[in-house]
Design an enzyme around this catalytic site. Sequence first.
Site, mmCIF file in Angstrom:
data_model
loop_
_atom_site.group_PDB
_atom_site.id
_atom_site.type_symbol
_atom_site.label_atom_id
_atom_site.label_comp_id
_atom_site.label_asym_id
_atom_site.label_seq_id
_atom_site.Cartn_x
_atom_site.Cartn_y
_atom_site.Cartn_z
ATOM 1 N N SER A 213 64.479 58.996 56.636
ATOM 2 C CA SER A 213 63.169 58.691 57.200
ATOM 3 C C SER A 213 62.967 59.422 58.530
ATOM 4 C CB SER A 213 63.024 57.175 57.335
ATOM 5 O OG SER A 213 61.684 56.805 57.462
ATOM 6 N N ASP A 341 57.041 57.161 47.207
ATOM 7 C CA ASP A 341 57.395 56.607 48.517
ATOM 8 C C ASP A 341 56.134 56.202 49.271
ATOM 9 O OD1 ASP A 341 58.222 56.246 51.238
ATOM 10 O OD2 ASP A 341 59.974 57.499 50.867
ATOM 11 N N HIS A 370 60.655 53.481 49.320
ATOM 12 C CA HIS A 370 61.185 54.009 50.582
ATOM 13 C C HIS A 370 62.547 53.380 50.845
ATOM 14 C CE1 HIS A 370 60.816 56.143 54.366
ATOM 15 N NE2 HIS A 370 61.247 55.075 54.999
#
Length: 423
Positions: A213, A341, A370
């Site tokens: 991320s 995502d 995610h």
Amino acid sequence: MAKVSIAGLATNRLFFPPYIPLASSQTTNPFSTTVTRYTTMAATPLNPQPHPSLHVSGGALDSFLPAFKTLDHPYDSYPLVASNRHIETIFASKFRSVPDVRFRRECLRTKDNGTVALDWVAGDDRSLSPNSPTLILLPGLTGGSGDSYVRHMLLRARRKGWRVVVFNSRGCGNSPVTTPQFYSASFLGDIGQVVAHVSSRYPDANLYAAGWSLGANILVRYLAQESDSCLLSGAVSLCNPFNLVIADEDFHKGFNIVYDRALSASLRRIFSRHAPLFEEINGDYNIPAAANCKSVREFDEALTRVSFGFKSVDEYYQKSSSSDSIKNVTTPLLCIQAANDPIAPARGIPCEDIRENSNCMLIVTPEGGHLGWIAGNEAPFGAPWTDPVVMDFLEHLVRTKSISVSYSSKSKENKHTLPTSVK
């Protein structure tokens, strides 16, 4: 609306909301209906082609593809749990197992008197060789060494004989904050100092890094900045938002608002623990707004963009995106994304730049949410589907590096050996 936590990105407590939108709400993405693979290699038993359920591309595809042992298998997401991207994201956060790991913490003072925390696996100094391959892990926003996805990756690498260290950014993973500055998507000073520090501690070891991320966004930007001078021998980027402007747009839509509120709650907690550092600070800081932010954007507008010299939060997002960095990456890089995502939108992936860069490869799974990827042999409670793929790639880089070093050494020996005359 109930607050939720996503793995490594939000609160420690997680509650399922009364309603989670189903598949009809999923954002259209360029990988949902077509599969494109770019390779010139013929399929053989020793070199199987990726399964059609995966989108696999990149300028380094031909050189990296032989590394993977499982990409010829279909991506089988776990039934029901992975039927919706929000369910998968939340399930991974609440129900994925958190392996027990004993850490030894090292607090590293940065050049501006800030502090980051490096968590090493306790006992590795005694049990591992100084030249063991070393992996630096960069968690996502507000994440740290306590997150399940970080620990699963750490243990898999450790079982392969790797030395692993988790880089907890300022204020994350209970690391201390010693200056009125946190970390951001734009600031590369800390990662540069961490890599240099680890390299100096183990000068005979090859260094690698994996980030998730926001940690992935920072890692890719660092690779581009360092270019040919990079001390890393390879890197992996997972669920990278890439284009922060696009990610910010989607963050304020539909169910994503729940993630935004959870993340902002985490940022408020981190800020509140260190609020005295910001008392009577000069400049355009809006301390009350940061302390009471209801969204990540509000926090970044009140604090982050001011700390790092941006005129607006939009300028901060635009100039901190790693999507523009791919073209300058010269270190072997694997990018893994999920097509559905909710936080790292697929339309933000710089596919063309990855395809044109001979050092990069991209894998896009059809599902995963995610930080989810609830698929594979360990689903639904064990390691994410990505972990063995990441290790296949990293081990391949170690092998090719060893072959390259061995060949280089032999070439140097041959140059210094006088030919024997034959009579």
